[in-house]
Scaffold this active site. Structure first.
Site, mmCIF file in Angstrom:
data_model
loop_
_atom_site.group_PDB
_atom_site.id
_atom_site.type_symbol
_atom_site.label_atom_id
_atom_site.label_comp_id
_atom_site.label_asym_id
_atom_site.label_seq_id
_atom_site.Cartn_x
_atom_site.Cartn_y
_atom_site.Cartn_z
ATOM 1 N N ARG A 199 -30.919 16.549 -13.949
ATOM 2 C CA ARG A 199 -32.235 16.094 -13.472
ATOM 3 C C ARG A 199 -33.240 17.249 -13.592
ATOM 4 O O ARG A 199 -34.027 17.318 -14.542
ATOM 5 C CB ARG A 199 -32.121 15.574 -12.026
ATOM 6 C CG ARG A 199 -33.292 14.724 -11.559
ATOM 7 C CD ARG A 199 -34.515 15.514 -11.147
ATOM 8 N NE ARG A 199 -34.248 16.399 -10.013
ATOM 9 C CZ ARG A 199 -35.122 17.298 -9.567
ATOM 10 N NH1 ARG A 199 -36.299 17.428 -10.146
ATOM 11 N NH2 ARG A 199 -34.826 18.080 -8.554
ATOM 12 N N CYS A 254 -40.490 22.438 -12.664
ATOM 13 C CA CYS A 254 -41.256 21.220 -12.378
ATOM 14 C C CYS A 254 -42.466 21.150 -13.293
ATOM 15 O O CYS A 254 -43.274 22.079 -13.315
ATOM 16 C CB CYS A 254 -41.707 21.214 -10.917
ATOM 17 S SG CYS A 254 -42.807 19.840 -10.535
ATOM 18 N N ASN A 267 -33.733 26.895 -12.294
ATOM 19 C CA ASN A 267 -32.974 26.910 -11.046
ATOM 20 C C ASN A 267 -32.034 28.113 -11.012
ATOM 21 O O ASN A 267 -31.743 28.726 -12.045
ATOM 22 C CB ASN A 267 -32.091 25.645 -10.967
ATOM 23 C CG ASN A 267 -32.882 24.396 -10.693
ATOM 24 O OD1 ASN A 267 -33.127 24.046 -9.552
ATOM 25 N ND2 ASN A 267 -33.305 23.722 -11.745
HETATM 26 ZN ZN ZN Z 1 -36.256 22.307 -8.595
#
Ligand code: ZN
Length: 313
Positions: free
Chosen positions: A15, A245, A254
């Site tokens: 994701r 993002c 991340n």
């Molecule tokens: Zn994130």
């Protein structure tokens, strides 16, 4: 043998990791990558985002991927992100067991990310929680993810008092879990310590979801350590340190799952994850996204000969 505590690592690469990727990973390649990671013993995985494909073409196969993850990996807890009630309903129909609704602490990021004010998104969470409550035993767990909790590139500093109040509002609105996310990777260890302590005190430790950290400035693992000392035992991470993002300018990857697992195991927190196998799973990611540069210190260095996984009682 020494015994240890457990820590929960949730892989978010399919994701968060893919939404900034320059190319779209084919569905079959995603499934092979997810399978390679699930085989390493990862207990939870965020596999998709239920947003309109026009906004995020990388997630056009969200329903198919979620359904396949449930069918192919019965032991895996399958998580999906949804920005609103409609997305949550689609995620649940595809079999998502936890649904994360992003709620920005930053008003500017909220408008950019979900085109709603912060208060409107809290109201949306209440709608999602009320709908989930009608499903009885089949209801997915509803998690509110507080993005930009530690600062925002659009708005700058987010007062900690606002984040604490937002967490309380989300718990009151019916979120099963409320999680803090450092979307930009601006947090420092003392800031993590303060905010984690305050939010756990406000809504209860058992209501707090995984800490979600980005490694923009190389501080993600230091922040993990600060959170561990505060009692946090759940962390999000993405294989190869991918992520970011699209609506938060300057956000990068991340915390890398491989590096996180190394730190946790070395500090005596058992994850149940086979670290050499996890590093090998990067090959499936690289095959699916050949143009993307993967990060991570452990993969570059190799698993040290001194590595000893934590043992559980
Ligand atoms: Zn994130």
């Amino acid at each position: 043998m020494p015994t240890s505590e457990r820590a929960l690592v949730r892989e978010v690469g399919p994701r968060d990791g893919l939404q900034m990727a320059k190319s779209v990973m084919p569905t079959a390649a995603k499934r092979r990558w997810i399978a390679a990671m699930a085989a390493c013993g990862l207990p939870e995985m965020e596999v998709a985002s239920f947003v309109p494909p026009a906004l995020l073409p990388q997630m056009a196969d969200a329903a198919e991927i979620t359904r396949a993850a449930r069918a192919d990996h019965p032991a895996l807890h399958v998580v999906a992100l949804a920005p609103n009630l409609r997305g949550a309903q689609n995620a649940a129909a595809a079999g998502a067991q936890t649904i994360i609704l992003p709620v920005s602490a930053s008003e500017a990021h909220s408008q950019a990310n979900v085109r709603r004010s912060r208060a409107e998104q809290v109201a949306e969470l209440a709608r999602v929680a009320a709908w989930a409550a009608t499903l009885g035993g089949a209801a997915p767990r509803i998690e509110a993810g507080i993005s930009t909790a530690f600062g925002c590139s659009l708005q700058g500093i987010i007062p900690e008092r606002e984040v604490i109040t937002l967490a309380a509002d989300l718990a009151r609105a019916g979120a099963d879990r409320v999680a803090l996310a450092d979307t930009l990777g601006y947090a420092s260890p003392s800031q993590v310590r303060r905010l984690v302590r305050a939010v756990r005190g406000e809504i209860g430790a058992e209501r707090c979801g995984n800490l979600h950290l980005h490694d923009t400035l190389g501080t993600a693992l230091a922040n993990v350590f600060a959170a561990l000392e505060e009692g946090v035992r759940g962390f999000d991470a993405a294989l190869g340190g991918l992520g970011g993002c699209p609506y938060a300018p300057g956000s990068v990857g991340n915390a890398a799952t491989e590096d996180l697992v190394f730190l946790l195991e070395s500090e005596g927190f058992a994850t149940g994850i086979d670290l050499p196998a996890l590093i090998a799973a990067r090959a499936a990611l690289a095959t699916g996204l050949p143009d993307e540069r993967l990060h991570g210190r452990l993969a570059a260095a190799g698993v040290p000969r001194t590595y000893r996984p934590a043992m559980t009682a």
